[in-house]
Design an enzyme around this catalytic site. Sequence first.
Site, PDB file in Angstrom:
ATOM      1  N   GLU A 219       0.873  -1.173   0.000  1.00 39.29           N
ATOM      2  CA  GLU A 219       0.000   0.000   0.000  1.00 39.29           C
ATOM      3  C   GLU A 219       0.906   1.218   0.000  1.00 39.29           C
ATOM      4  OE1 GLU A 219      -3.058  -0.151  -0.538  1.00 39.29           O
ATOM      5  OE2 GLU A 219      -3.396  -2.280  -0.216  1.00 39.29           O
ATOM      6  N   CYS A 253      -1.657   9.502   2.265  1.00 40.52           N
ATOM      7  CA  CYS A 253      -1.302   8.921   0.969  1.00 40.52           C
ATOM      8  C   CYS A 253      -2.378   9.159  -0.080  1.00 40.52           C
ATOM      9  CB  CYS A 253      -1.026   7.424   1.111  1.00 40.52           C
ATOM     10  SG  CYS A 253      -2.389   6.488   1.842  1.00 40.52           S
TER      11      CYS A 253
END
Length: 477
Positions: A219, A253
């Site tokens: 991720e 993110c």
Amino acid sequence: MSAPAAGEKMESQSQMVARLRATFRSGVTVPEEFRRTQLTGLMSMIKDNEDQITDALHRDLAKPKFEAVLSEIEIVLNELYHSISNLARWMQPEYVSKSLATKLDDCFIRREPLGVVLIIGPWNYPLQLLILPLISAIAAGNCVVIKPSEVSGATEGLVAELIPKYLSQDCYTVACGGAEETKALLENRFDRIFYTGSQAVARSVVQAASVHLTPVTLELGGKCPCLIYGRINITAAARRLVWAKYFNAGQSCVAPDYLLCTKAIRDALVPALREVLEEFYGKEPKESPDVSRIVSDRHWTRLMELLKKTAGTVVVGGEANREDKYIAPTVVVDLQEDDALMGQEIFGPILPILTVETLEEGIDFINRKEKPLALYVFSDESSVVKTVMENTSSGGFCSNDAIIHMTLPSLPFGGVGMSGWGSYHGRWGFEEFSHRRACMLRGWALERLNGLRYPPYSSEKLKWLRWTTSPHSCSIM
């Protein structure tokens, strides 16, 4: 590793992994009731220690309690509720369609735990992005080594303290330490490694995993674009952009990394952003209790270097204080595609705005870059939203808002290409930490039909065999 009790000897990493592997082989993690009990224990951990959690997050990132509860506690509790409610259904065998040759067989997919898995968490959401994959791993029946980020040290210490109190110490353990400890940990064989963080470190994780042919979930992030085009509610757009971009001081993110819009929209948007920033954080954002700080001196320095190198014009913000690790919410305009701010993921409270003249130009700009973890489009015109969605690729997609899509447990969360491998949240996380075993249970019936496959071969046998194994011959469950 978490500290041993008085008189106990610290076990090595290899001993720790071997202990968890022995536990897994005993089968204790497989029953639904055990998994449910551990998930319930995790829920109690979060609820019982909310004040300690928000305090640790404030010490690490000066994270406002509102943001900490919303992004680190509630999202975890929602995931737990969702997983506990659906666990029994997820664990059921999935029966598949059959042909005439297999019509009397039981044919199904069985979800089985992988074994001992490693979860490496990041520093920006040090609880959420560590515990969400842990929920998935527990639900799937695995033993877990949990590695929190040492950068967010207060949360790391709290996790190491709490996990052994609420979860089975035979099945789940916390490994603390920095880069060297993580490197040594990766020398052990795991059945899956789940890593959240930077692309640079991800390469090292993949290289270490390759030695044991360990599957890896990554991720990552990247530069998440926001394309604004056509008719738009400027005020609403500004409010949603400011909230999403400067939440956690931009250290997300999935935060919008840069904006693409026409010059006309930019000229209307900048004053709106300035007004909203004052509405949200006051005339002196540094004094606002709702503005987080940069996590470390190193990251503060990196962001300030980007601001120094940019050829763009700072039209909002730009103020900073090294001692306080503070950088004001900042907007930069008049920059080009090769600007310093466009060379890497910003991961901070700096928002570049670049201009394009047409929708096609904006789409081409996005497609020249690596596929992002998230892509946002703001427009009142459904045709614009549809065109962008159908002509780009990203881990996630959201129109007229940002970040919100990742809060829904029923949607997969993950990247594509350079922004990540694999996905999780809800059922998707359960699948990520499970092996889908193809099962066929046969009896001794229809042996005459099976005889078609035995020698001596003939063209007649082949003709009938091709028909009986065809999906058109029989499609029953």
